[in-house]
Design a protein around this motif. Structure first.
Motif, PDB file in Angstrom:
ATOM      1  N   UNK A 205      -0.671  25.701 -23.304  1.00 36.91           N
ATOM      2  CA  UNK A 205       0.597  26.266 -23.769  1.00 36.91           C
ATOM      3  C   UNK A 205       0.679  27.723 -23.351  1.00 36.91           C
ATOM      4  N   UNK A 206       1.888  28.241 -23.379  1.00 32.71           N
ATOM      5  CA  UNK A 206       2.074  29.659 -23.072  1.00 32.71           C
ATOM      6  C   UNK A 206       1.510  30.508 -24.190  1.00 32.71           C
ATOM      7  N   UNK A 207       0.853  31.596 -23.823  1.00 33.92           N
ATOM      8  CA  UNK A 207       0.511  32.590 -24.825  1.00 33.92           C
ATOM      9  C   UNK A 207       1.784  33.358 -25.138  1.00 33.92           C
ATOM     10  N   UNK A 208       1.953  33.741 -26.406  1.00 35.18           N
ATOM     11  CA  UNK A 208       3.176  34.418 -26.830  1.00 35.18           C
ATOM     12  C   UNK A 208       2.823  35.584 -27.753  1.00 35.18           C
TER      13      UNK A 208
ATOM     14  N   UNK B  85       5.893  13.460 -15.575  1.00 41.14           N
ATOM     15  CA  UNK B  85       5.572  13.303 -14.152  1.00 41.14           C
ATOM     16  C   UNK B  85       5.415  14.708 -13.572  1.00 41.14           C
ATOM     17  N   UNK B  86       4.203  15.078 -13.235  1.00 40.12           N
ATOM     18  CA  UNK B  86       3.940  16.419 -12.721  1.00 40.12           C
ATOM     19  C   UNK B  86       3.240  16.298 -11.377  1.00 40.12           C
ATOM     20  N   UNK B  87       4.026  16.472 -10.314  1.00 43.58           N
ATOM     21  CA  UNK B  87       3.480  16.423  -8.952  1.00 43.58           C
ATOM     22  C   UNK B  87       3.589  17.782  -8.273  1.00 43.58           C
ATOM     23  N   UNK B  88       4.619  18.552  -8.633  1.00 43.63           N
ATOM     24  CA  UNK B  88       4.864  19.825  -7.960  1.00 43.63           C
ATOM     25  C   UNK B  88       4.606  20.988  -8.915  1.00 43.63           C
ATOM     26  N   UNK B  89       4.528  22.166  -8.333  1.00 43.30           N
ATOM     27  CA  UNK B  89       4.373  23.379  -9.137  1.00 43.30           C
ATOM     28  C   UNK B  89       5.576  23.553 -10.069  1.00 43.30           C
ATOM     29  N   UNK B  90       6.777  23.301  -9.551  1.00 40.26           N
ATOM     30  CA  UNK B  90       7.978  23.439 -10.372  1.00 40.26           C
ATOM     31  C   UNK B  90       7.966  22.469 -11.544  1.00 40.26           C
ATOM     32  N   UNK B  91       7.576  21.225 -11.316  1.00 41.47           N
ATOM     33  CA  UNK B  91       7.487  20.253 -12.414  1.00 41.47           C
ATOM     34  C   UNK B  91       6.457  20.694 -13.453  1.00 41.47           C
ATOM     35  N   UNK B  92       5.377  21.311 -13.006  1.00 41.12           N
ATOM     36  CA  UNK B  92       4.351  21.808 -13.933  1.00 41.12           C
ATOM     37  C   UNK B  92       4.915  22.915 -14.811  1.00 41.12           C
ATOM     38  N   UNK B  93       5.623  23.865 -14.207  1.00 42.85           N
ATOM     39  CA  UNK B  93       6.203  24.974 -14.985  1.00 42.85           C
ATOM     40  C   UNK B  93       7.284  24.453 -15.933  1.00 42.85           C
ATOM     41  N   UNK B  94       8.108  23.529 -15.475  1.00 44.76           N
ATOM     42  CA  UNK B  94       9.146  22.961 -16.346  1.00 44.76           C
ATOM     43  C   UNK B  94       8.527  22.271 -17.556  1.00 44.76           C
ATOM     44  N   UNK B  95       7.440  21.538 -17.364  1.00 39.79           N
ATOM     45  CA  UNK B  95       6.774  20.858 -18.489  1.00 39.79           C
ATOM     46  C   UNK B  95       6.247  21.872 -19.493  1.00 39.79           C
ATOM     47  N   UNK B  96       5.664  22.948 -19.002  1.00 34.23           N
ATOM     48  CA  UNK B  96       5.133  23.996 -19.883  1.00 34.23           C
ATOM     49  C   UNK B  96       6.256  24.642 -20.676  1.00 34.23           C
ATOM     50  N   UNK B  97       7.345  24.996 -20.001  1.00 40.04           N
ATOM     51  CA  UNK B  97       8.460  25.666 -20.682  1.00 40.04           C
ATOM     52  C   UNK B  97       9.116  24.746 -21.703  1.00 40.04           C
ATOM     53  N   UNK B  98       9.274  23.466 -21.366  1.00 36.61           N
ATOM     54  CA  UNK B  98       9.871  22.503 -22.300  1.00 36.61           C
ATOM     55  C   UNK B  98       9.026  22.407 -23.572  1.00 36.61           C
ATOM     56  N   UNK B  99       7.731  22.380 -23.409  1.00 35.15           N
ATOM     57  CA  UNK B  99       6.825  22.255 -24.561  1.00 35.15           C
ATOM     58  C   UNK B  99       6.733  23.551 -25.367  1.00 35.15           C
TER      59      UNK B  99
END
Length: 177
Positions: free
Chosen positions: A5-8, A39-53
């Motif tokens: 998760x992101x540190x905040x 579904x995380x294949x790309x860097x963008x998909x990885x960042x989107x998953x992190x931000x969504x969570x």
């Protein structure tokens, strides 16, 4: 190191909470284990998953500090000779992913510049690391966060005591005092 998760850090001032999120450099494989249903294949998909969570509250003031390769549509940031290029744009993340943030402070690219909107900025390196940077003006960006939606920044030039320069000629002439 990404731990799922992101540190905040939240600061308070006269305008309310100011949330500062920290995103270290990540690769899709580092993120997949934390979000197995995405579904995380790309860097963008990885960042989107992190931000969504992360459940970013867009009604509050939010800053993101990140170290990724950010583009804006087909526009890429200006790079120096010492910065590697990923074939096929595999590591590209579009700046629109960060729409919930009032300011995005980026690392990774040596030249200070905006990418996409004015408030998504590469800080740039404080020193020159290759001859392609000889004409760059290094700087520090000071950001003033007012009320929600009011972001002002000032670039303060860094003046080195000994600047990089390029000189050309025969070695004998260059070494002759």
């Amino acid at each position: 190191t990404f731990r799922g998760q992101l540190d905040k850090v939240t600061l308070m001032d006269e305008h309310g909470p100011l949330n500062i999120y920290l995103l270290p450099f990540i690769k899709p494989a580092m993120v997949r284990r934390f979000y197995p249903d995405d579904k995380i294949e790309t860097y963008e998909e990885a960042v989107k998953a992190i931000l969504k969570a992360s459940h970013i509250n867009p009604s509050e003031r939010n800053i993101l500090v990140a170290h990724q390769f950010i583009t804006s549509g087909d526009r890429e940031p200006e790079r120096s000779d010492s910065e590697s290029i990923s074939l096929g744009g595999l590591d590209n993340i579009d700046a629109s992913v960060f729409d919930d943030f009032d300011y995005v402070a980026l690392g990774h690219i040596h030249g200070p510049q905006r990418i996409g909107r004015d408030t998504v900025r590469y800080a740039g390196s404080p020193l020159k690391y290759s001859f392609s940077e000889v004409k760059q003006i290094k700087s520090v960006t000071m950001v003033d966060m007012g009320e929600k939606g009011m972001v002002n920044y000032t670039k303060i030039p860094l003046i080195p005591s000994k600047d990089m320069r390029v000189i050309k000629g025969p070695i004998e002439a260059l070494l002759d005092p």
